[in-house]
Design an enzyme around this catalytic site. Structure first.
Site, PDB file in Angstrom:
ATOM      1  N   GLY A  63      -1.439  -2.661  -4.674  1.00 26.85           N
ATOM      2  CA  GLY A  63      -2.350  -1.726  -5.337  1.00 26.85           C
ATOM      3  C   GLY A  63      -1.961  -1.635  -6.809  1.00 26.85           C
ATOM      4  NE  ARG A 108      -0.199  -9.288  -5.550  1.00 29.45           N
ATOM      5  CZ  ARG A 108      -1.063  -8.548  -4.863  1.00 29.45           C
ATOM      6  NH1 ARG A 108      -0.774  -7.284  -4.589  1.00 29.45           N
ATOM      7  NH2 ARG A 108      -2.208  -9.045  -4.464  1.00 29.45           N
ATOM      8  CD  GLN A 215      -5.228  -5.691   1.422  1.00 25.55           C
ATOM      9  OE1 GLN A 215      -6.090  -6.170   2.152  1.00 25.55           O
ATOM     10  NE2 GLN A 215      -4.650  -6.386   0.464  1.00 25.55           N
ATOM     11  CG  ASP A 256      -6.201  -5.298  -8.595  1.00 26.16           C
ATOM     12  OD1 ASP A 256      -6.973  -4.898  -7.709  1.00 26.16           O
ATOM     13  OD2 ASP A 256      -4.974  -5.385  -8.450  1.00 26.16           O
ATOM     14  CG  ASN A 266     -11.132  -3.916  -6.376  1.00 25.21           C
ATOM     15  OD1 ASN A 266      -9.973  -3.523  -6.557  1.00 25.21           O
ATOM     16  ND2 ASN A 266     -11.855  -3.489  -5.364  1.00 25.21           N
ATOM     17  CE  LYS A 267      -7.068  -7.445  -2.111  1.00 21.00           C
ATOM     18  NZ  LYS A 267      -6.139  -8.586  -2.412  1.00 21.00           N
TER      19      LYS A 267
HETATM   20  O1  MRU Z   1      -3.884  -7.230  -3.067  1.00 19.97           O
HETATM   21  P1  MRU Z   1      -3.832  -5.742  -3.195  1.00 19.97           P
HETATM   22  O2  MRU Z   1      -3.760  -5.028  -1.891  1.00 19.97           O
HETATM   23  O3  MRU Z   1      -2.745  -5.313  -4.159  1.00 19.97           O
HETATM   24  O4  MRU Z   1      -5.222  -5.381  -3.854  1.00 19.97           O
HETATM   25  C1  MRU Z   1      -5.479  -4.037  -4.146  1.00 19.97           C
HETATM   26  C2  MRU Z   1      -6.853  -3.809  -4.645  1.00 19.97           C
HETATM   27  O5  MRU Z   1      -7.645  -4.710  -4.822  1.00 19.97           O
HETATM   28  C3  MRU Z   1      -7.189  -2.394  -5.016  1.00 19.97           C
HETATM   29  O6  MRU Z   1      -8.539  -2.142  -4.813  1.00 19.97           O
HETATM   30  C4  MRU Z   1      -6.859  -2.181  -6.505  1.00 19.97           C
HETATM   31  O7  MRU Z   1      -5.543  -2.582  -6.771  1.00 19.97           O
HETATM   32  C5  MRU Z   1      -7.060  -0.788  -6.916  1.00 19.97           C
HETATM   33  S1  MRU Z   1      -5.820   0.258  -6.247  1.00 19.97           S
HETATM   34  C6  MRU Z   1      -6.039   1.823  -6.822  1.00 19.97           C
END
Ligand code: MRU
Length: 364
Positions: A63, A108, A215, A256, A266-267
């Site tokens: 996140g 990351r 997630q 992100d 974003n994801k």
């Molecule tokens: O791969 P992740 O689980 O780190 O991805 C997270 C996301 O895409 C969230 O939507 C994003 O980081 C926003 S968190 C407030």
């Protein structure tokens, strides 16, 4: 790195404040192991920046805002170690912190909060006027301030978001986990959901399961259920059908990295949702703190997109279902164009199109 089995038993008070995925305790960075939730609740204690980097990379912590907070605390671990090993030599101290910065940066690539937090820490460890001991103290203070500021930002985002969602019976679809677990606490998209729910308990939430790492199914459903927020879990490919049935009123997601134009990463799966929302005339809201906004990038095309291991797609939890030797693609994020976004909800206020202007105005 040590592990303790249990989670804060005082949690579940309805505010989301009790879920703190990243903590600073007795000189260690303490993380909830998000890979194991919701089946096991295990805390991991990191004593070195390298352990912190490994936990970011393997997604023990994940996140965007949580990554920023964790990286900042990782730098405090690096500074404490560098202080004891550099024998007062500023050059050696700085070289050690430069290494830690590079190592944490490389974990990351997509979430902007991570380089943002590393830069905030660099502003402290590069101060010439402080002695090395004072620098370590100042770094700890700054990292804890980043944590507290993120918590406050999420609460503010929640309140701004709740002002935008005033239907009698709102039904929000969310993707991935942009909750307390993804931040210092409270959440961004889930911060909005928590604040809407506090004002209107009739709120209902559709939770996208979020392949490949689930997630939504594992983390978002867990957060919402412990607070008694009405929710239903769906697979990612069901979203369009429920929109067509008129069952969804809003889409709210996290981010992100948001560029100056309002394009955002974003994801993976967020872009498809934005297309569906547009087709069905639904408001599509992005909730994120300003530490996610990268004004140095004009377009989403420049956002680095993380590619993850193919094993995440060929199976899950040690079970493989795809044929051996199959070729796999696994981008962890996608980019949604600003044209699909109704508003970006930040702790500084709500940005609306044209985002070049509204984000720049919020940056003043
Ligand atoms: O791969 P992740 O689980 O780190 O991805 C997270 C996301 O895409 C969230 O939507 C994003 O980081 C926003 S968190 C407030």
């Amino acid at each position: 790195m040590s592990k303790v089995n249990s989670i804060d038993q005082a949690s579940g008070n309805g505010s989301g404040d009790a879920i703190r995925p990243v903590k600073w305790e007795d000189g260690a960075v303490v993380l909830i192991d998000q890979r194991l939730l919701p089946l096991q609740e295990v805390h991991v204690r990191c004593h070195t920046w390298q352990e912190v980097a490994a936990c970011i990379q393997d997604m023990t912590v994940r996140g965007a805002p949580a990554l920023g907070v964790t990286a900042a605390l990782g730098m405090v671990l690096a500074a404490r170690r560098a202080l004891s090993e550099s024998a007062g030599d500023r050059g050696r101290f700085r070289a050690a912190l430069q290494d830690a910065t590079k190592g944490l940066f490389a974990t990351r690539p997509t979430a902007y909060n991570l380089p943002w937090a590393l830069r905030e820490m660099e502003l402290v460890w590069k101060v010439d006027a402080l002695d090395l001991g004072e620098i370590v103290t100042a770094m700890e203070k700054r990292a804890l301030a980043i944590l507290e500021q993120d918590l406050a930002a999420c609460r503010a985002i929640g309140e701004y978001g709740a002002e935008l969602i005033k239907d009698k019976r709102p039904v929000i679809l969310t993707h991935c986990n942009a909750g307390a677990l993804a931040t210092a606490g409270y959440g961004t998209a889930l911060g909005v959901i928590r604040s809407v729910h506090r004002r209107n308990p009739r709120l209902h939430v559709f939770v996208d399961e979020t392949r490949p790492l689930l997630q939504g199914a594992r983390l978002t459903a867990w957060e919402l259920m412990r607070e008694g927020i009405s929710c239903e879990l769906i697979t990612d490919n069901m979203a369009g059908w429920f929109m067509r049935q008129g069952e969804i009123t809003h889409v709210v997601v996290g981010a992100d990295r948001i560029t100056a134009s309002g394009d955002f990463a974003n994801k993976i799966g967020t872009y498809s949702l934005s297309v569906l929302a547009r087709e069905h005339g639904l408001p599509f809201f992005v909730a994120a703190p300003f530490s996610t906004v990268d004004l140095s990038l004009v377009s989403g095309d420049s956002i680095p997109i993380e590619e993850r291991d193919e094993s995440e797609v060929t199976g899950f939890g040690g079970v493989r279902w795809a044929p051996l030797g199959v070729r796999v693609r696994n981008p962890a994020f996608d980019v949604t164009p600003a044209a699909h976004v109704t508003a970006i909800i930040t702790e500084r206020g709500v940005a609306t199109p044209p985002f070049e202007r509204s984000l720049a105005a919020l940056n003043k």
